[in-house]
Write an enzyme that holds these catalytic residues in place. Structure first.
Site, short mmCIF file in Angstrom:
data_model
loop_
_atom_site.label_atom_id
_atom_site.label_comp_id
_atom_site.label_asym_id
_atom_site.label_seq_id
_atom_site.Cartn_x
_atom_site.Cartn_y
_atom_site.Cartn_z
N PRO A 2 0.83 -1.21 0.00
CA PRO A 2 0.00 0.00 0.00
C PRO A 2 0.87 1.27 0.00
O PRO A 2 1.85 1.35 0.72
CB PRO A 2 -0.83 -0.10 1.28
CG PRO A 2 -0.26 -1.22 2.06
CD PRO A 2 0.64 -2.02 1.19
N GLU A 3 0.51 2.21 -0.84
CA GLU A 3 1.22 3.49 -0.92
C GLU A 3 0.33 4.58 -0.33
O GLU A 3 -0.73 4.29 0.21
CB GLU A 3 1.56 3.80 -2.38
CG GLU A 3 2.44 2.74 -3.01
CD GLU A 3 2.81 3.07 -4.47
OE1 GLU A 3 2.82 4.25 -4.83
OE2 GLU A 3 3.06 2.13 -5.22
#
Ligand code: ZN
Length: 280
Positions: A2-3
């Site tokens: 996840p960014e």
């Protein structure tokens, strides 16, 4: 992994669900990898604390907590003051925080459970164990927050950097929260090749890159993030931004602008995707 947009989506979902709730008890599993603070310190800090908010800092989820200090060792004047603490969660590659009913089936790879006064539970689940749990007082991400900084400060980050611009965008000490997807997508929109040396970018390039990065991050947040591999938000819903990717993981597919096949190169061990015609 996840960014920024995915972590932002998860943090917003958690904020809407658990702000105001009190953590009544905490269970921490026996696996040592997820614990950046000692288990007993996590349990001591979280137990009895009220969650006053949940927000994203870089790629971290920060639960802001208020708790009554333990009376032992405190001067009487401080006895009634509440103290501030933070629960910090980094999701790593596969980590997730789920809010569920206590009776919900316990997922394999659950490493921590916070039981709430409302009867629900926050569970930290992470099959690959790259995620981290910690407690803090004043947590700061090492790099600048990409959505908070102006173009001047953004441009200064890349001055005299001899690394490829793509690697500089991924450097968490410069910018906090930008990962492979959004670096590739921003570079495409800015028409800059990932391999290009950061120091060689003109003012005009940096202005374009700045605007492209703001745009791509904001659009991705609005879409609830990108669901690649197994990302889901705090309610178990998938993001939709993967359908908007123009270059990321589109190797060999036609560029949406010029029909040239998208190329993939490896830079410092990470893939970079770009259009050889549109990006210079
Ligand atoms: Zn193209």
């Amino acid at each position: 992994m996840p960014e920024l947009p995915e972590v932002e989506t998860i943090a917003r979902g958690l904020a809407a669900r658990v702000t105001g709730d009190v953590i009544e008890s905490v269970w921490v599993g026996g696996k040592p990898e997820p614990l950046k603070s000692p288990a007993r310190e996590i349990v001591r800090t979280l137990t009895g604390a009220r969650i006053t908010g949940v927000r994203r800092v870089g790629k971290h989820i920060v639960f802001d907590l208020r708790r009554r200090p333990s009376v032992v060792g405190r001067r009487p004047s401080r006895r009634n003051a509440e103290e501030h603490a933070q629960w910090i969660v980094h999701l790593g590659m596969t980590g997730n925080l789920v809010v569920c009913a206590p009776g919900a089936e316990l997922a394999k790879h659950t490493h921590a459970i916070a039981r709430l006064g409302s009867g629900r539970e926050i569970r930290f689940v992470d099959p690959r164990r790259f995620g981290r749990l910690a407690v803090h007082r004043d947590f700061r991400a090492p790099g600048s927050e990409p959505l908070d900084l102006g173009v001047e400060i953004f441009s200064k980050l890349f001055r005299r950097r001899k690394t490829p611009i793509k690697s500089a965008l991924l450097n968490q000490k410069l910018l906090s929260g930008v990962g492979n997807i959004y670096a590739d997508e921003a570079l495409f929109r800015a028409a800059i090749r990932p391999r290009r040396r950061a120091a060689s970018l003109t003012r005009n390039h940096l202005q374009r890159l700045y605007e492209a990065l703001q745009q791509v991050l904001n659009e991705a947040i609005a879409a609830g993030g990108s669901s690649v591999s197994d990302y889901v938000d705090a309610a178990g819903a998938e993001g939709l931004f993967q359908f908007e990717h123009r270059v990321y993981q589109r190797t060999g597919e036609p560029c949406l602008v010029c029909r040239t096949p998208i190329k993939r190169v490896v830079l410092a061990g990470r893939s970079a995707h770009y259009c050889p015609k549109c990006q210079a």
